[in-house]
Design a protein around this motif. Structure first.
Motif, PDB file in Angstrom:
ATOM      1  N   PHE A 153       9.007 -74.261 120.542  1.00 10.44           N
ATOM      2  CA  PHE A 153      10.350 -74.785 120.373  1.00 10.44           C
ATOM      3  C   PHE A 153      10.427 -76.224 120.874  1.00 10.44           C
ATOM      4  CE2 PHE A 153      10.015 -73.014 124.572  1.00 10.44           C
ATOM      5  CZ  PHE A 153      10.780 -73.819 125.396  1.00 10.44           C
ATOM      6  N   ARG A 154      11.517 -76.887 120.496  1.00 10.39           N
ATOM      7  CA  ARG A 154      11.788 -78.228 121.016  1.00 10.39           C
ATOM      8  C   ARG A 154      13.293 -78.385 121.225  1.00 10.39           C
ATOM      9  NH1 ARG A 154      12.743 -82.813 118.962  1.00 10.39           N
ATOM     10  NH2 ARG A 154      10.832 -83.808 119.724  1.00 10.39           N
ATOM     11  N   ASN A 155      13.657 -79.202 122.199  1.00  7.63           N
ATOM     12  CA  ASN A 155      15.047 -79.446 122.534  1.00  7.63           C
ATOM     13  C   ASN A 155      15.352 -80.928 122.362  1.00  7.63           C
ATOM     14  OD1 ASN A 155      15.095 -76.733 123.648  1.00  7.63           O
ATOM     15  ND2 ASN A 155      14.099 -77.587 125.454  1.00  7.63           N
ATOM     16  N   TYR A 156      16.611 -81.214 122.031  1.00 10.66           N
ATOM     17  CA  TYR A 156      17.040 -82.614 122.035  1.00 10.66           C
ATOM     18  C   TYR A 156      18.496 -82.682 122.480  1.00 10.66           C
ATOM     19  CZ  TYR A 156      18.634 -87.211 120.803  1.00 10.66           C
ATOM     20  OH  TYR A 156      19.200 -88.462 120.876  1.00 10.66           O
ATOM     21  N   GLY A 157      18.777 -83.588 123.393  1.00 11.44           N
ATOM     22  CA  GLY A 157      20.149 -83.849 123.801  1.00 11.44           C
ATOM     23  C   GLY A 157      20.506 -83.209 125.120  1.00 11.44           C
ATOM     24  N   PRO A 158      21.566 -83.702 125.747  1.00 13.93           N
ATOM     25  CA  PRO A 158      21.927 -83.259 127.099  1.00 13.93           C
ATOM     26  C   PRO A 158      22.382 -81.812 127.200  1.00 13.93           C
ATOM     27  CG  PRO A 158      23.603 -84.720 126.177  1.00 13.93           C
ATOM     28  CD  PRO A 158      22.434 -84.778 125.249  1.00 13.93           C
ATOM     29  N   PHE A 159      22.774 -81.193 126.074  1.00 13.81           N
ATOM     30  CA  PHE A 159      23.248 -79.813 126.114  1.00 13.81           C
ATOM     31  C   PHE A 159      22.242 -78.827 125.528  1.00 13.81           C
ATOM     32  CE2 PHE A 159      26.994 -82.622 125.437  1.00 13.81           C
ATOM     33  CZ  PHE A 159      27.485 -82.551 126.737  1.00 13.81           C
ATOM     34  N   SER A 160      21.021 -79.295 125.292  1.00 11.66           N
ATOM     35  CA  SER A 160      20.016 -78.474 124.606  1.00 11.66           C
ATOM     36  C   SER A 160      19.225 -77.578 125.546  1.00 11.66           C
ATOM     37  CB  SER A 160      19.036 -79.378 123.854  1.00 11.66           C
ATOM     38  OG  SER A 160      18.288 -80.167 124.774  1.00 11.66           O
ATOM     39  N   GLY A 161      19.352 -77.809 126.848  1.00 13.66           N
ATOM     40  CA  GLY A 161      18.567 -77.036 127.807  1.00 13.66           C
ATOM     41  C   GLY A 161      17.278 -77.719 128.217  1.00 13.66           C
ATOM     42  N   GLY A 162      16.969 -78.849 127.610  1.00  7.26           N
ATOM     43  CA  GLY A 162      15.775 -79.599 127.987  1.00  7.26           C
ATOM     44  C   GLY A 162      16.016 -80.434 129.227  1.00  7.26           C
ATOM     45  N   SER A 163      14.959 -80.704 129.962  1.00  8.27           N
ATOM     46  CA  SER A 163      15.104 -81.459 131.207  1.00  8.27           C
ATOM     47  C   SER A 163      14.689 -82.916 131.077  1.00  8.27           C
ATOM     48  CB  SER A 163      14.280 -80.800 132.317  1.00  8.27           C
ATOM     49  OG  SER A 163      12.906 -80.771 131.988  1.00  8.27           O
ATOM     50  N   GLN A 164      14.025 -83.283 129.953  1.00  6.82           N
ATOM     51  CA  GLN A 164      13.532 -84.650 129.788  1.00  6.82           C
ATOM     52  C   GLN A 164      13.973 -85.242 128.458  1.00  6.82           C
ATOM     53  OE1 GLN A 164      11.955 -86.456 132.103  1.00  6.82           O
ATOM     54  NE2 GLN A 164      12.171 -84.720 133.485  1.00  6.82           N
ATOM     55  N   ARG A 165      14.344 -86.515 128.495  1.00  4.02           N
ATOM     56  CA  ARG A 165      14.705 -87.239 127.276  1.00  4.02           C
ATOM     57  C   ARG A 165      13.488 -87.562 126.420  1.00  4.02           C
ATOM     58  NH1 ARG A 165      14.479 -89.503 123.352  1.00  4.02           N
ATOM     59  NH2 ARG A 165      15.788 -91.096 122.398  1.00  4.02           N
ATOM     60  N   HIS A 166      12.375 -87.838 127.049  1.00  2.00           N
ATOM     61  CA  HIS A 166      11.154 -88.236 126.344  1.00  2.00           C
ATOM     62  C   HIS A 166      10.788 -87.163 125.305  1.00  2.00           C
ATOM     63  CE1 HIS A 166       7.326 -90.748 126.777  1.00  2.00           C
ATOM     64  NE2 HIS A 166       7.074 -89.901 125.778  1.00  2.00           N
ATOM     65  N   PRO A 167      10.518 -87.547 124.036  1.00  4.48           N
ATOM     66  CA  PRO A 167      10.269 -86.557 122.985  1.00  4.48           C
ATOM     67  C   PRO A 167       9.110 -85.617 123.324  1.00  4.48           C
ATOM     68  CG  PRO A 167      10.590 -88.728 122.031  1.00  4.48           C
ATOM     69  CD  PRO A 167      10.485 -88.931 123.507  1.00  4.48           C
ATOM     70  N   HIS A 168       9.391 -84.332 123.311  1.00 11.08           N
ATOM     71  CA  HIS A 168       8.360 -83.347 123.607  1.00 11.08           C
ATOM     72  C   HIS A 168       8.749 -82.003 123.006  1.00 11.08           C
ATOM     73  CE1 HIS A 168      11.328 -82.498 126.737  1.00 11.08           C
ATOM     74  NE2 HIS A 168      10.755 -81.310 126.901  1.00 11.08           N
ATOM     75  N   SER A 169       7.784 -81.137 122.879  1.00 14.83           N
ATOM     76  CA  SER A 169       7.996 -79.766 122.436  1.00 14.83           C
ATOM     77  C   SER A 169       7.207 -78.846 123.367  1.00 14.83           C
ATOM     78  CB  SER A 169       7.566 -79.587 120.972  1.00 14.83           C
ATOM     79  OG  SER A 169       6.330 -80.217 120.729  1.00 14.83           O
ATOM     80  N   GLN A 170       7.388 -77.544 123.191  1.00 13.01           N
ATOM     81  CA  GLN A 170       6.762 -76.608 124.123  1.00 13.01           C
ATOM     82  C   GLN A 170       6.146 -75.411 123.398  1.00 13.01           C
ATOM     83  OE1 GLN A 170       8.974 -75.870 127.893  1.00 13.01           O
ATOM     84  NE2 GLN A 170      10.554 -77.178 126.999  1.00 13.01           N
ATOM     85  N   ILE A 171       5.023 -74.965 123.909  1.00 15.93           N
ATOM     86  CA  ILE A 171       4.380 -73.718 123.488  1.00 15.93           C
ATOM     87  C   ILE A 171       4.257 -72.857 124.744  1.00 15.93           C
ATOM     88  CG2 ILE A 171       2.271 -72.652 122.609  1.00 15.93           C
ATOM     89  CD1 ILE A 171       1.762 -75.288 121.063  1.00 15.93           C
ATOM     90  N   MET A 172       4.747 -71.626 124.670  1.00 17.26           N
ATOM     91  CA  MET A 172       4.738 -70.769 125.847  1.00 17.26           C
ATOM     92  C   MET A 172       4.273 -69.364 125.485  1.00 17.26           C
ATOM     93  SD  MET A 172       7.917 -69.766 128.395  1.00 17.26           S
ATOM     94  CE  MET A 172       8.235 -71.489 128.782  1.00 17.26           C
ATOM     95  N   GLY A 173       3.242 -68.903 126.173  1.00 18.01           N
ATOM     96  CA  GLY A 173       2.766 -67.541 125.983  1.00 18.01           C
ATOM     97  C   GLY A 173       3.388 -66.602 127.001  1.00 18.01           C
ATOM     98  N   PHE A 174       3.865 -65.449 126.526  1.00 14.36           N
ATOM     99  CA  PHE A 174       4.416 -64.413 127.399  1.00 14.36           C
ATOM    100  C   PHE A 174       3.379 -63.311 127.579  1.00 14.36           C
ATOM    101  CE2 PHE A 174       8.224 -66.418 125.755  1.00 14.36           C
ATOM    102  CZ  PHE A 174       9.057 -66.450 126.861  1.00 14.36           C
ATOM    103  N   LYS A 175       3.082 -62.994 128.820  1.00 14.56           N
ATOM    104  CA  LYS A 175       2.042 -62.012 129.090  1.00 14.56           C
ATOM    105  C   LYS A 175       2.489 -60.577 128.815  1.00 14.56           C
ATOM    106  CE  LYS A 175      -0.212 -65.048 132.409  1.00 14.56           C
ATOM    107  NZ  LYS A 175      -0.625 -65.279 133.824  1.00 14.56           N
ATOM    108  N   ASP A 176       3.772 -60.288 128.970  1.00 17.30           N
ATOM    109  CA  ASP A 176       4.218 -58.908 128.730  1.00 17.30           C
ATOM    110  C   ASP A 176       5.618 -58.850 128.120  1.00 17.30           C
ATOM    111  OD1 ASP A 176       4.467 -58.460 132.332  1.00 17.30           O
ATOM    112  OD2 ASP A 176       5.647 -59.693 130.979  1.00 17.30           O
TER     113      ASP A 176
END
Length: 253
Positions: free
Chosen positions: A104-127
């Motif tokens: 996923f990726r977030n943009y903007g102050p209400f998106s839940g992201g903590s950084q303005r710098h353009p970024h996206s995230q990949i997260m693995g859930f173990k269970d």
């Protein structure tokens, strides 16, 4: 029903939020650690603040330009970022190391992201399997635009609420054209959505097909927070939006 994922408040309290360019940790490339891979100015690394228990959280810093943004990437940059993100997400998902893997990726102050710098995230859930929270009906709805590469729809049964778009990658569809469609939807939300929108989220789903959700973050739906009641647009409003999306400004159909 799926159990919740534990948020570590002790770690969360240490995260810097929406720091300016001078303080941005993603701009200070010489201080980055736990780097997984680099490609041009794209860097994939472990998230320094693993706030969710039993996860493998990673960040993709998409560009060295702090003030750039996904909706302003030119075609070459957009396709480069998207192919990198897409490839690493699917490889992580098929590795067998995790119950499920989100992207996923977030943009903007209400998106839940903590950084303005353009970024996206990949997260693995173990269970934890996010797919148990999702239904195929969440990707149904009136078609706005379709071709051999993707299908763009309004969401009839949105996951979050009003103005939610779904882009579905067709079998053997071109990834570049898929990313173009996602970018156009995000541009529309920031520039021409009927309700003022400064923030959005993009979520990807690896189900029987690959889907993307482009969701405006607007402060009009408290019923979702309290009751999981989502709102959809009227046919009249959908037709107005569809006409604009299909104009030369966006899809040019």
């Amino acid at each position: 029903m799926q159990k919740s994922v534990v948020f570590n408040l002790d770690i969360g309290n240490k995260k810097p939020y929406y720091s300016n360019k001078k303080e941005c940790p993603f701009c200070r490339r010489d201080t980055l650690t736990n780097i997984l891979e680099r490609k041009n100015d794209i860097i994939w690394l472990m998230n320094k603040y693993p706030v969710l228990d039993r996860t493998w959280p990673t960040v993709i810093i998409e560009t060295e330009k702090h003030d750039d943004e996904f909706t302003r990437y030119d075609s070459d940059k957009l396709h480069d970022v998207f192919s990198f993100l897409f490839d690493r997400w699917l490889k992580t998902d098929s590795s067998g190391k995790f119950k499920s893997v989100i992207c996923f990726r977030n943009y903007g102050p209400f998106s839940g992201g903590s950084q303005r710098h353009p970024h996206s995230q990949i997260m693995g859930f173990k269970d934890y399997d996010y797919k148990l929270n999702i239904d195929e009906k969440n990707f149904s709805g009136p078609i706005i635009n379709e071709n051999c590469d993707y299908t763009l729809k309004f969401s009839n049964v949105p996951i979050y609420g009003i103005g939610e778009f779904t882009v579905t990658l067709n079998k053997d569809g071109n990834i570049n054209n898929f990313s173009d469609a996602i970018q156009n939807c995000a541009k529309f939300l920031l520039n021409d959505f009927p309700i003022n929108c400064t923030s959005y989220n993009i979520f990807f789903y690896n189900l029987e097909k690959i889907h993307a959700k482009i969701i405006p973050i607007i402060t009009t739906n408290p019923l979702h927070r309290g009751y999981y009641i989502t709102n959809t647009l009227s046919d009249k409003n959908r037709n107005i939006i569809k006409k604009l999306l299909l104009s030369e400004k966006y899809f040019g159909v």
